[in-house]
Scaffold this active site. Structure first.
Site, PDB file in Angstrom:
ATOM      1  N   GLY A  66      -6.675  -6.126   1.089  1.00  0.00           N
ATOM      2  CA  GLY A  66      -5.386  -5.919   1.727  1.00  0.00           C
ATOM      3  C   GLY A  66      -4.707  -7.243   2.034  1.00  0.00           C
ATOM      4  N   ARG A 126       0.823  -1.213   0.000  1.00  0.00           N
ATOM      5  CA  ARG A 126       0.000   0.000   0.000  1.00  0.00           C
ATOM      6  C   ARG A 126       0.861   1.269   0.000  1.00  0.00           C
ATOM      7  NH1 ARG A 126      -5.038  -1.744   4.006  1.00  0.00           N
ATOM      8  NH2 ARG A 126      -6.446  -2.232   2.304  1.00  0.00           N
ATOM      9  N   LYS A 129     -13.797 -11.645   7.032  1.00  0.00           N
ATOM     10  CA  LYS A 129     -14.866 -10.655   7.280  1.00  0.00           C
ATOM     11  C   LYS A 129     -16.141 -11.105   6.565  1.00  0.00           C
ATOM     12  CE  LYS A 129     -11.530  -6.851   7.570  1.00  0.00           C
ATOM     13  NZ  LYS A 129     -10.933  -5.780   6.763  1.00  0.00           N
TER      14      LYS A 129
HETATM   15  N1  LIG Z   1     -10.906 -20.646   7.682  1.00  0.00           N
HETATM   16  C1  LIG Z   1     -10.524 -19.540   8.280  1.00  0.00           C
HETATM   17  N2  LIG Z   1     -10.754 -19.344   9.581  1.00  0.00           N
HETATM   18  C2  LIG Z   1     -10.359 -18.196  10.174  1.00  0.00           C
HETATM   19  N3  LIG Z   1      -9.717 -17.196   9.554  1.00  0.00           N
HETATM   20  C3  LIG Z   1      -9.467 -17.340   8.249  1.00  0.00           C
HETATM   21  C4  LIG Z   1      -9.854 -18.504   7.546  1.00  0.00           C
HETATM   22  N4  LIG Z   1      -9.474 -18.346   6.266  1.00  0.00           N
HETATM   23  C5  LIG Z   1      -8.857 -17.158   6.170  1.00  0.00           C
HETATM   24  N5  LIG Z   1      -8.837 -16.544   7.359  1.00  0.00           N
HETATM   25  C6  LIG Z   1      -8.220 -15.259   7.701  1.00  0.00           C
HETATM   26  O1  LIG Z   1      -8.822 -14.239   6.933  1.00  0.00           O
HETATM   27  C7  LIG Z   1      -7.984 -13.091   7.043  1.00  0.00           C
HETATM   28  C8  LIG Z   1      -8.197 -12.201   5.848  1.00  0.00           C
HETATM   29  O2  LIG Z   1      -9.556 -11.915   5.719  1.00  0.00           O
HETATM   30  P1  LIG Z   1     -10.116 -10.522   5.197  1.00  0.00           P
HETATM   31  O3  LIG Z   1     -11.571 -10.734   5.069  1.00  0.00           O
HETATM   32  O4  LIG Z   1      -9.607  -9.438   6.081  1.00  0.00           O
HETATM   33  O5  LIG Z   1      -9.380 -10.453   3.756  1.00  0.00           O
HETATM   34  P2  LIG Z   1      -9.161  -9.354   2.647  1.00  0.00           P
HETATM   35  O6  LIG Z   1     -10.440  -9.018   1.991  1.00  0.00           O
HETATM   36  O7  LIG Z   1      -8.100  -9.853   1.762  1.00  0.00           O
HETATM   37  O8  LIG Z   1      -8.579  -8.067   3.337  1.00  0.00           O
HETATM   38  P3  LIG Z   1      -9.171  -6.627   3.764  1.00  0.00           P
HETATM   39  O9  LIG Z   1     -10.657  -6.638   3.580  1.00  0.00           O
HETATM   40  O10 LIG Z   1      -8.731  -6.514   5.196  1.00  0.00           O
HETATM   41  O11 LIG Z   1      -8.470  -5.661   2.905  1.00  0.00           O
HETATM   42  C9  LIG Z   1      -6.587 -13.634   7.155  1.00  0.00           C
HETATM   43  O12 LIG Z   1      -5.979 -13.056   8.282  1.00  0.00           O
HETATM   44  C10 LIG Z   1      -6.765 -15.141   7.306  1.00  0.00           C
HETATM   45  O13 LIG Z   1      -5.960 -15.703   8.326  1.00  0.00           O
HETATM   46  O1  LIG Z   2      -7.682  -2.492   5.375  1.00  0.00           O
HETATM   47  C1  LIG Z   2      -8.649  -1.937   4.850  1.00  0.00           C
HETATM   48  O2  LIG Z   2      -9.548  -2.567   4.237  1.00  0.00           O
HETATM   49  C2  LIG Z   2      -8.682  -0.413   4.841  1.00  0.00           C
HETATM   50  O3  LIG Z   2      -7.463   0.161   5.259  1.00  0.00           O
HETATM   51  C3  LIG Z   2      -9.835   0.096   5.686  1.00  0.00           C
HETATM   52  O4  LIG Z   2      -9.638  -0.259   7.018  1.00  0.00           O
HETATM   53  P1  LIG Z   2     -10.905  -0.397   7.994  1.00  0.00           P
HETATM   54  O5  LIG Z   2     -11.652  -1.646   7.549  1.00  0.00           O
HETATM   55  O6  LIG Z   2     -10.331  -0.503   9.384  1.00  0.00           O
HETATM   56  O7  LIG Z   2     -11.748   0.846   7.822  1.00  0.00           O
END
Ligand SMILES: Nc1ncnc2c1ncn2[C@@H]1O[C@H](COP(=O)(O)OP(=O)(O)OP(=O)(O)O)[C@@H](O)[C@H]1O
Ligand SMILES: O=C(O)[C@H](O)COP(=O)(O)O
Length: 403
Positions: free
Chosen positions: A360, A37, A202
């Site tokens: 991210g 980033r 998430k």
């Molecule tokens: N089966 C699982 N159980 C628990 N956690 C998990 C599992 N699979 C993946 N993860 C966790 O999900 C996390 C990433 O999820 P997130 O939804 O934040 O992803 P992202 O969309 O790539 O990132 P962001 O929305 O933060 O930019 C990682 O830290 C990973 O360890």
């Molecule tokens: O990691 C992210 O998706 C952005 O930096 C936004 O962070 P936030 O979900 O804490 O608002």
């Protein structure tokens, strides 16, 4: 939206330009584990500095609770930015206080400063318009112009993202322009088959995008923590896996709609399980077991997609013309659970599709697992932001940049 080049053409030399970046990078203590980033926004900062602007860079990091917390300091990100720019970068130890004012005051033309984490001030994320506005007023007093380039945060109605651009002449930075250009393609003239891969943790944030994708995608592959709500909805035991029980009716409706629309929905057929969440610090061996997705023991947690699912997902990606991938397939931060995410990354590269990686964590995973980021069509710096864009929502940080 005014572009940064147009802003520069109007004259920025000697002006204080506030750049709202997203420097929310993953940290291990004070060590940045992925600087993607920071690298992504550096060209905007360098361009403004080269044009003689006094550049004030601001961002959030993590989710501190509205007051200073050293664990969420932007100091490591400021240091890294200096290394990337190969220039001195000043750092203010507060956001709108004495240190920030003195640091901005001392900025010479063409120089860069980073101010401390915006979320150390409760006004940044306040729900109340007046409270956010009051903080935006304080930020506005630091600067003459505003450049929005924190794409990862444009879905947040926060003071520095939404309220501040209304108070200063503003433009969109090059990162936002690139991100929007690529994601727009996925909402308009997408080449088919269009395959979407969703994972991560998430879950509730991401279910909404499926609603929209059911109208767009030809195939949706689900992994990561998301998968267990789907498996449970199909009547399977998911043990102690990540589960969003209240979303089961929603998920069932999605599965039904997918079938009616001829959208192929693909769920894991096997998963790696363990009774314990792995130790991400020591990375001690986790010794997971592989079980069928419909046979997760009651005391176990699914932490990655299994080997048969990896093969299946690679096959489902092979003929894609467009792929959007958000969210890791497992707890990739531990080597025993990184295989599923690596297999999907490889599947993207093996296909001849235009590939977009959003999120991210997904973007960080690709780099941490050693893939060449340039081999992907586009790696977005936005997780929630890219999903909400694809959902067709109005994003506060983009709306605020419009004239
Ligand atoms: N089966 C699982 N159980 C628990 N956690 C998990 C599992 N699979 C993946 N993860 C966790 O999900 C996390 C990433 O999820 P997130 O939804 O934040 O992803 P992202 O969309 O790539 O990132 P962001 O929305 O933060 O930019 C990682 O830290 C990973 O360890
Ligand atoms: O990691 C992210 O998706 C952005 O930096 C936004 O962070 P936030 O979900 O804490 O608002």
């Amino acid at each position: 939206m005014k572009t940064i080049d147009e802003l520069i053409a109007d004259g920025v030399a000697g002006k204080r330009v506030f750049v709202r970046a997203d420097l929310n990078v993953p940290l291990d203590g004070t060590t940045i584990t992925d600087d993607g980033r920071i690298r992504a926004v550096a060209p905007t900062i360098a361009k403004l500095a080269a044009a003689g602007a006094r550049v004030i860079v601001a961002s959030h990091l993590g989710r501190p609770k509205g007051s200073p917390d050293p664990a969420f300091s932007l100091a490591p990100a400021a240091k890294r930015l200096g290394e990337i720019l190969e220039a001195e970068v000043a750092f203010a130890t507060d956001t709108v206080g004495e240190s920030a004012r003195a640091t901005v005051e001392a900025l010479a033309d063409g120089k860069v400063a980073v101010i401390e984490n915006l979320r150390f001030n409760a006004g940044e994320t306040a729900k109340d318009d007046a409270e956010r506005g009051a903080f935006a007023d304080e930020l506005a007093s630091l600067a003459d112009l505003y450049v929005g380039d924190g794409f990862g945060a444009v879905h947040r109605k926060h003071a520095s993202v939404f309220d501040l651009p209304a108070r200063l002449p503003h433009a969109a930075g090059d990162l936002i322009a690139t991100e929007v250009g690529v994601l727009k393609k996925l909402t308009e003239d997408v080449k088919r088959p269009y395959v979407v891969v969703l994972g991560g943790a998430k879950v509730s944030d991401k279910l909404g995008v499926i609603d929209h994708l059911l109208e767009k995608a030809d195939r949706i592959l689900v992994g990561g923590g998301m998968a267990y709500t789907f498996l449970k909805a199909q009547g399977h035991e998911v043990g102690i896996s990540l589960l969003q029980e209240d979303q089961i009716p929603v998920v069932l409706e999605y599965l039904e709609r997918a079938e009616n629309k001829g959208v192929e929905f693909v769920l894991p057929v096997d998963v790696l399980v363990s009774a314990d969440f792995p130790d991400l610090k020591t990375k001690a061996p986790a010794n997971p077991a592989t079980v069928a997705a419909d046979a997760i023991p009651a005391d176990q947690e699914g932490l990655d997609i299994g080997p048969r699912t990896r093969e299946l997902y690679a096959a489902k990606l092979a003929d894609a013309a467009t792929v959007f991938w958000n969210g890791p397939m497992g707890v990739f931060e531990h080597p025993d659970y990184a295989g599923g995410t690596a297999a999907v990354a490889q599947g993207l590269l093996d296909s001849s599709a235009f590939t977009v990686v959003g999120g991210g964590d997904s973007a960080a995973a690709v780099r941490i697992l050693g893939f060449d980021e340039n081999a992907f069509g586009h790696i977005s710096t936005g997780g929630g932001a890219s999903l909400e864009y694809l959902e067709g929502k109005t994003l506060p940080g983009l709306a605020a940049l419009e004239d």
